[in-house]
Design a protein around this motif. Structure first.
Motif, PDB file in Angstrom:
ATOM      1  N   HIS A 172     -29.419 -25.916  28.492  1.00 56.71           N
ATOM      2  CA  HIS A 172     -28.404 -26.938  28.782  1.00 56.71           C
ATOM      3  C   HIS A 172     -29.068 -28.049  29.524  1.00 56.71           C
ATOM      4  O   HIS A 172     -30.236 -28.059  30.125  1.00 56.71           O
ATOM      5  N   VAL A 210     -28.729 -31.153  32.632  1.00 56.96           N
ATOM      6  CA  VAL A 210     -27.861 -31.599  33.872  1.00 56.96           C
ATOM      7  C   VAL A 210     -28.499 -32.882  34.280  1.00 56.96           C
ATOM      8  O   VAL A 210     -29.583 -33.056  34.719  1.00 56.96           O
ATOM      9  N   THR A 236     -23.445 -26.410  40.185  1.00 56.26           N
ATOM     10  CA  THR A 236     -23.288 -27.673  39.605  1.00 56.26           C
ATOM     11  C   THR A 236     -22.195 -28.134  40.636  1.00 56.26           C
ATOM     12  O   THR A 236     -21.247 -27.574  40.985  1.00 56.26           O
ATOM     13  N   HIS A 294     -23.089 -33.001  32.327  1.00 54.85           N
ATOM     14  CA  HIS A 294     -23.617 -31.734  31.589  1.00 54.85           C
ATOM     15  C   HIS A 294     -23.712 -31.982  29.993  1.00 54.85           C
ATOM     16  O   HIS A 294     -22.753 -32.686  29.569  1.00 54.85           O
TER      17      HIS A 294
END
Length: 294
Positions: free
Chosen positions: A60, A62, A77, A83
């Motif tokens: 992922h 961020v 987070t 995101h």
């Protein structure tokens, strides 16, 4: 939240798969339900998310930084971060979600001052030692049991467990992301950084923040440099540049729209500001960043 950031959607806990809109905790295994498809596009969450990964390798992003899940690692987070999830592979671990509203209900408001909540270093990933994994896992399992069984005073118990967990994680955060937390003047630096987070689209000058703190700009500048090694104006510019990069990467807003959303009256000045801070124009950054991602 800045007006121009509306083009990056913000999702509630329920929209993101939570069982209510204040708090949720669960153990995640190979048979867990899939995540909502909306999370595969750039977005913000209006809640805090804490994840203990025991097994997993999905990826992922961020704030434009890619992360591949690692075992025995804690991910966290805060609501302002952007995101993007890629196709998710099975993961084993614990996931905890809670909102600002849940924090407001806590009797001890000092919880908001903890580093893992304020996240001044914009962190996301913390590798854990075996004893840390055991401690964090135990607290989260107890929270999950409390949440599922809902005995008397379960909300108070969940808040107490959460406070202990956040204190423990904040100690790890301080060890991994910051140093010398108790030096004289550190509290002033924290207040200054908190004011930047709330006012960076309205105030771009050190004097404005000094006024909010009822001190002189010179004193503020001296303390901030002493405590952080960076000037006060560098902190202000860094926050503006972070949000500018987020919007350039995650939205289709024009350069002019982004400039105005960040409080720049002149788009050409914003272009010069961005190039000075990032060594490339906003358009060049957007092109290069999207080529890297795709």
């Amino acid at each position: 939240m800045i007006s121009g950031a509306s083009s990056i959607p913000k999702y509630s806990l329920e929209q993101s798969g939570g069982r209510n809109n204040l708090f949720d905790i669960r153990r995640i295994g190979a048979d867990s339900r899939g995540m909502p498809s909306i999370l595969l596009s750039p977005h913000r969450k209006d809640f805090y998310m804490l994840v203990l990964v025991e097994e997993g390798s999905s990826r992922h992003w961020v704030d434009m930084h890619p992360y591949t899940l690692k075992a025995d690692t804690f991910y966290f987070t805060t609501p302002h971060q952007v995101h993007v999830k890629e196709e998710q592979e099975p993961m084993k671990g614990m996931v905890l979600y809670f909102t600002e509203g849940f924090l407001d209900a806590a009797a001890n408001q000092q919880i908001r001052q903890l580093p893992v909540i304020q996240n001044p270093d914009n962190g996301h990933e913390m590798p854990l030692e075996k004893e840390d994994v055991a401690y964090v896992r135990d607290i989260m399992l107890r929270m999950a049991e409390e949440y599922e069984q809902r005995p008397d005073w379960h909300s108070t118990m969940l808040q107490a467990y959460l406070h202990v967990l956040l204190i423990y994680l904040s100690r790890l955060y301080t060890r991994q992301f910051t140093t010398s937390e108790k030096r004289p003047g550190r509290q002033l630096l924290k207040k200054f950084l908190g004011l930047i987070e709330s006012n960076y689209t309205q105030h771009h000058e050190v004097a404005a923040y000094a006024g909010l703190l009822n001190i002189t700009a010179g004193h503020l500048g001296d303390v901030v440099r002493e405590q952080s090694g960076r000037s006060a104006i560098e902190h202000i510019h860094a926050r503006l540049l972070l949000e500018a990069r987020r919007m350039l990467f995650h939205t289709d807003s024009s350069i002019k729209e982004i400039a105005f959303a960040l409080g720049f009256e002149d788009a050409s000045y914003f272009n010069r500001f961005f190039k000075r801070g990032c060594q490339q124009t906003p358009l060049a950054f957007r092109t290069a960043a999207r080529e890297m991602y795709h």
